[in-house]
Write a protein that holds these residues in place. Structure first.
Motif, PDB file in Angstrom:
ATOM      1  N   SER A 387     -33.933 -59.778 -32.597  1.00  0.00           N
ATOM      2  CA  SER A 387     -34.780 -59.111 -31.606  1.00  0.00           C
ATOM      3  C   SER A 387     -35.967 -59.987 -31.211  1.00  0.00           C
ATOM      4  CB  SER A 387     -35.295 -57.774 -32.154  1.00  0.00           C
ATOM      5  OG  SER A 387     -34.240 -56.893 -32.426  1.00  0.00           O
ATOM      6  N   PHE A 388     -36.562 -60.656 -32.196  1.00  0.00           N
ATOM      7  CA  PHE A 388     -37.711 -61.494 -31.895  1.00  0.00           C
ATOM      8  C   PHE A 388     -37.306 -62.697 -31.053  1.00  0.00           C
ATOM      9  CE2 PHE A 388     -41.150 -64.496 -32.724  1.00  0.00           C
ATOM     10  CZ  PHE A 388     -42.240 -63.680 -32.520  1.00  0.00           C
ATOM     11  N   GLY A 389     -36.150 -63.281 -31.367  1.00  0.00           N
ATOM     12  CA  GLY A 389     -35.645 -64.378 -30.540  1.00  0.00           C
ATOM     13  C   GLY A 389     -35.422 -63.937 -29.101  1.00  0.00           C
ATOM     14  N   ALA A 390     -34.925 -62.701 -28.933  1.00  0.00           N
ATOM     15  CA  ALA A 390     -34.720 -62.156 -27.588  1.00  0.00           C
ATOM     16  C   ALA A 390     -36.045 -61.980 -26.859  1.00  0.00           C
ATOM     17  CB  ALA A 390     -33.973 -60.828 -27.667  1.00  0.00           C
ATOM     18  N   VAL A 391     -37.081 -61.547 -27.574  1.00  0.00           N
ATOM     19  CA  VAL A 391     -38.409 -61.381 -26.961  1.00  0.00           C
ATOM     20  C   VAL A 391     -38.901 -62.721 -26.404  1.00  0.00           C
ATOM     21  CG1 VAL A 391     -40.840 -60.881 -27.413  1.00  0.00           C
ATOM     22  CG2 VAL A 391     -39.073 -59.406 -28.367  1.00  0.00           C
ATOM     23  N   VAL A 392     -38.790 -63.771 -27.205  1.00  0.00           N
ATOM     24  CA  VAL A 392     -39.269 -65.086 -26.779  1.00  0.00           C
ATOM     25  C   VAL A 392     -38.495 -65.574 -25.550  1.00  0.00           C
ATOM     26  CG1 VAL A 392     -39.614 -67.486 -27.458  1.00  0.00           C
ATOM     27  CG2 VAL A 392     -39.968 -65.663 -29.125  1.00  0.00           C
ATOM     28  N   ALA A 393     -37.159 -65.475 -25.612  1.00  0.00           N
ATOM     29  CA  ALA A 393     -36.337 -65.950 -24.500  1.00  0.00           C
ATOM     30  C   ALA A 393     -36.607 -65.162 -23.229  1.00  0.00           C
ATOM     31  CB  ALA A 393     -34.858 -65.854 -24.877  1.00  0.00           C
ATOM     32  N   LEU A 394     -36.751 -63.864 -23.342  1.00  0.00           N
ATOM     33  CA  LEU A 394     -36.964 -63.014 -22.164  1.00  0.00           C
ATOM     34  C   LEU A 394     -38.344 -63.242 -21.547  1.00  0.00           C
ATOM     35  CD1 LEU A 394     -35.316 -59.743 -23.496  1.00  0.00           C
ATOM     36  CD2 LEU A 394     -34.528 -61.078 -21.533  1.00  0.00           C
ATOM     37  N   THR A 395     -39.371 -63.447 -22.369  1.00  0.00           N
ATOM     38  CA  THR A 395     -40.692 -63.726 -21.813  1.00  0.00           C
ATOM     39  C   THR A 395     -40.719 -65.099 -21.142  1.00  0.00           C
ATOM     40  OG1 THR A 395     -41.415 -64.478 -24.011  1.00  0.00           O
ATOM     41  CG2 THR A 395     -42.003 -62.233 -23.354  1.00  0.00           C
ATOM     42  N   MET A 396     -39.980 -66.054 -21.679  1.00  0.00           N
ATOM     43  CA  MET A 396     -39.870 -67.359 -21.034  1.00  0.00           C
ATOM     44  C   MET A 396     -39.183 -67.232 -19.677  1.00  0.00           C
ATOM     45  SD  MET A 396     -38.907 -69.918 -24.200  1.00  0.00           S
ATOM     46  CE  MET A 396     -38.688 -71.326 -23.092  1.00  0.00           C
ATOM     47  N   LEU A 397     -38.087 -66.490 -19.627  1.00  0.00           N
ATOM     48  CA  LEU A 397     -37.390 -66.282 -18.358  1.00  0.00           C
ATOM     49  C   LEU A 397     -38.266 -65.533 -17.360  1.00  0.00           C
ATOM     50  CD1 LEU A 397     -33.865 -65.310 -19.752  1.00  0.00           C
ATOM     51  CD2 LEU A 397     -34.400 -67.353 -18.407  1.00  0.00           C
ATOM     52  N   SER A 398     -39.051 -64.593 -17.861  1.00  0.00           N
ATOM     53  CA  SER A 398     -39.951 -63.846 -16.995  1.00  0.00           C
ATOM     54  C   SER A 398     -40.961 -64.768 -16.328  1.00  0.00           C
ATOM     55  CB  SER A 398     -40.670 -62.769 -17.814  1.00  0.00           C
ATOM     56  OG  SER A 398     -41.524 -62.001 -17.002  1.00  0.00           O
ATOM     57  N   ALA A 399     -41.571 -65.670 -17.110  1.00  0.00           N
ATOM     58  CA  ALA A 399     -42.546 -66.609 -16.555  1.00  0.00           C
ATOM     59  C   ALA A 399     -41.896 -67.596 -15.597  1.00  0.00           C
ATOM     60  CB  ALA A 399     -43.245 -67.356 -17.689  1.00  0.00           C
ATOM     61  N   MET A 400     -40.663 -68.017 -15.902  1.00  0.00           N
ATOM     62  CA  MET A 400     -39.964 -68.974 -15.046  1.00  0.00           C
ATOM     63  C   MET A 400     -39.656 -68.403 -13.664  1.00  0.00           C
ATOM     64  SD  MET A 400     -37.181 -70.633 -17.632  1.00  0.00           S
ATOM     65  CE  MET A 400     -37.665 -71.405 -19.164  1.00  0.00           C
ATOM     66  N   HIS A 401     -39.398 -67.112 -13.599  1.00  0.00           N
ATOM     67  CA  HIS A 401     -39.024 -66.491 -12.328  1.00  0.00           C
ATOM     68  C   HIS A 401     -40.236 -66.036 -11.516  1.00  0.00           C
ATOM     69  CE1 HIS A 401     -34.967 -66.447 -14.029  1.00  0.00           C
ATOM     70  NE2 HIS A 401     -34.549 -66.261 -12.799  1.00  0.00           N
ATOM     71  N   PHE A 402     -41.417 -66.127 -12.116  1.00  0.00           N
ATOM     72  CA  PHE A 402     -42.619 -65.775 -11.361  1.00  0.00           C
ATOM     73  C   PHE A 402     -43.008 -66.936 -10.460  1.00  0.00           C
ATOM     74  CE2 PHE A 402     -47.211 -65.601 -10.735  1.00  0.00           C
ATOM     75  CZ  PHE A 402     -47.345 -64.312 -10.228  1.00  0.00           C
ATOM     76  N   ASP A 403     -43.219 -66.683  -9.196  1.00  0.00           N
ATOM     77  CA  ASP A 403     -43.581 -67.719  -8.226  1.00  0.00           C
ATOM     78  C   ASP A 403     -45.101 -67.687  -8.017  1.00  0.00           C
ATOM     79  OD1 ASP A 403     -43.880 -69.473  -6.107  1.00  0.00           O
ATOM     80  OD2 ASP A 403     -42.018 -68.854  -5.141  1.00  0.00           O
ATOM     81  N   PRO A 404     -45.844 -68.651  -8.572  1.00  0.00           N
ATOM     82  CA  PRO A 404     -47.310 -68.619  -8.466  1.00  0.00           C
ATOM     83  C   PRO A 404     -47.822 -68.775  -7.033  1.00  0.00           C
ATOM     84  CG  PRO A 404     -46.582 -70.715  -9.370  1.00  0.00           C
ATOM     85  CD  PRO A 404     -45.374 -69.828  -9.324  1.00  0.00           C
TER      86      PRO A 404
END
Length: 419
Positions: A387-404
């Motif tokens: 679950s913790f590994g999933a949290v890290v991967a998902l937050t990374m993907l979330s930041a990657m898809h954000f367009d500043p």
């Protein structure tokens, strides 16, 4: 009637959309965006031989990492040792195949492929040749970079050592020192590789566009930026004219995709902290430990710095990152007016710190492989590790898809001060 003043532009900043007249740099120079200071190009003093030397040395050290004992564990006169691959095979033996695969991909497969690409692209130029495969290999380097976590694993090893030093003696094998050298050389090879310069050398110069001087961003000029090669393409085309990648004026469905990954990460964060992340069996007695339980134990044992590292990396960083992404979404959805430069700083910090939350998962992998003396002490991975590994991967993907760039769009629409 006076004709409007015109200028030529080559590329644009991928973080703030600012048009850049010239992106060329000389060896030893760095070019930043004039508006947000994002690095466009950073060319080392020796752009050809240095990356090759670092990459070749890193590959040799990686080979040596698999060739000798990695670490040894001695408790009550009984010893056990592991190879580097034991960090992965032990997880497979306990049924955590997904984490084992992630370790192999992030520590071996992606770094090795990236190092080979670095050697290939720079060696081609050293031989006075350009590569027909440069476009795809440079794109691969771009895709792989965020998921290479050799440096994070190295810090995880140090944290794991402090956790077990009170219960046993730890010895370092030759492979451990090879891994340290591999991590440092990999970082040097990556830092000495300027992908913007490689695009110019292998694919050719960027095609300039002549615009009226009043146009300061791609949005106002009717252009789109290719995030791979930096070429500007007129709106209306769906493909980069230089590298044939798909191009968009902004990342499609950026806010919706970012929010979806953020919600998923928030859901996984609950079991990641409620369930044990590892289970220690000492003399037949099981002692499951949650992340916060491990921090408390380290604090009670007097290991204050390590307790602080785990608390910061495994608890505070994931929470702070999810809060920061939520705030960025709130800002970008026209609900709050802030300085875009301040918002961009938060975005950059969020992207940088995200991968370091994986330390605790790596610590579990190391301890599971290292501490296994049947009848005395054995450590098993807990259900929270996945679950913790999933949290890290998902937050990374979330930041990657954000367009500043959306932040700057909103600021301009509201007439806010960009400073």
């Amino acid at each position: 009637m006076t004709e409007p003043i015109q200028r030529q532009v080559e590329t644009a900043c991928e973080e703030c959309d600012w048009l850049i007249s010239s992106s060329a740099v000389k060896p030893g120079q760095i070019r930043h965006c004039e508006r947000c200071q994002h690095t466009i190009s950073a060319l080392p003093r020796d752009p050809l031989s240095a990356p090759i030397a670092y990459a070749l040395s890193a590959i040799i050290m990686l080979g040596l990492t698999f060739s000798f004992p990695f670490m040894a564990f001695t408790s009550a006169g009984i010893s056990s040792s592991i190879l580097f691959k034991g960090a992965m095979t032990s997880l497979v033996a306990n049924g955590y195949n997904s984490i084992a695969i992630f370790l192999f991909i992030s520590l071996v497969a992606l770094p090795l492929i990236s190092l080979l690409i670095i050697i290939y692209l720079h060696a081609s130029l050293a031989l006075k040749r350009t590569s027909a495969r440069a476009k795809i290999t440079l794109k691969v380097l771009h895709w792989f970079k965020p998921w290479i976590m050799v440096d994070v694993f190295l810090v995880g090893i140090l944290v794991a050592l402090v956790k077990v030093m009170s219960m046993a003696d730890i010895g370092f094998g030759l492979s451990f020192w090879s891994f340290v050298a591999y991590a440092l050389l990999l970082i040097k090879a990556t830092l000495s590789t300027d992908t913007h310069w490689l695009w110019l050398q292998h694919v050719g110069d960027l095609q300039p566009h002549t615009l009226e001087a009043r146009h300061e961003t791609t949005a106002s000029a009717g252009l789109m930026l290719c995030h791979h090669c930096g070429q500007l393409t007129p709106i209306g085309h769906d493909e980069c004219q230089r590298c044939h990648s798909k191009v968009h004026s902004r990342i499609p469905d950026s806010l919706q995709t970012t929010l979806a990954y953020l919600i998923a990460a928030s859901i996984f964060y609950i079991p990641a902290n409620v369930f044990p992340i590892m289970d220690t069996a000492l003399l037949g007695k099981n002692d499951p430990s949650t992340i916060i339980g491990g921090v408390i134990l380290l604090w009670q044992l007097g290991s204050y710095p390590v307790a602080g590292v785990i608390l910061f990396a495994s608890i505070m960083i994931p929470i702070a990152k999810m809060i920061a992404i939520a705030w960025l979404l709130h800002t970008a959805s026209k609900k709050q007016q802030v300085s875009p430069k301040q918002a961009l700083k938060i975005y950059r910090i969020t992207e940088f710190i995200g991968r370091w939350s994986m330390i605790d998962v790596f610590v579990v992998a190391i301890l599971v492989a290292l501490i296994h003396i049947d009848g005395l002490i054995v450590i098993y991975p807990g259900p929270a590790a996945l679950s913790f590994g999933a949290v890290v991967a998902l937050t990374m993907l979330s930041a990657m898809h954000f367009d500043p760039r959306i932040i700057w769009d909103r600021a301009k629409a509201k007439g806010s001060n960009s400073d």
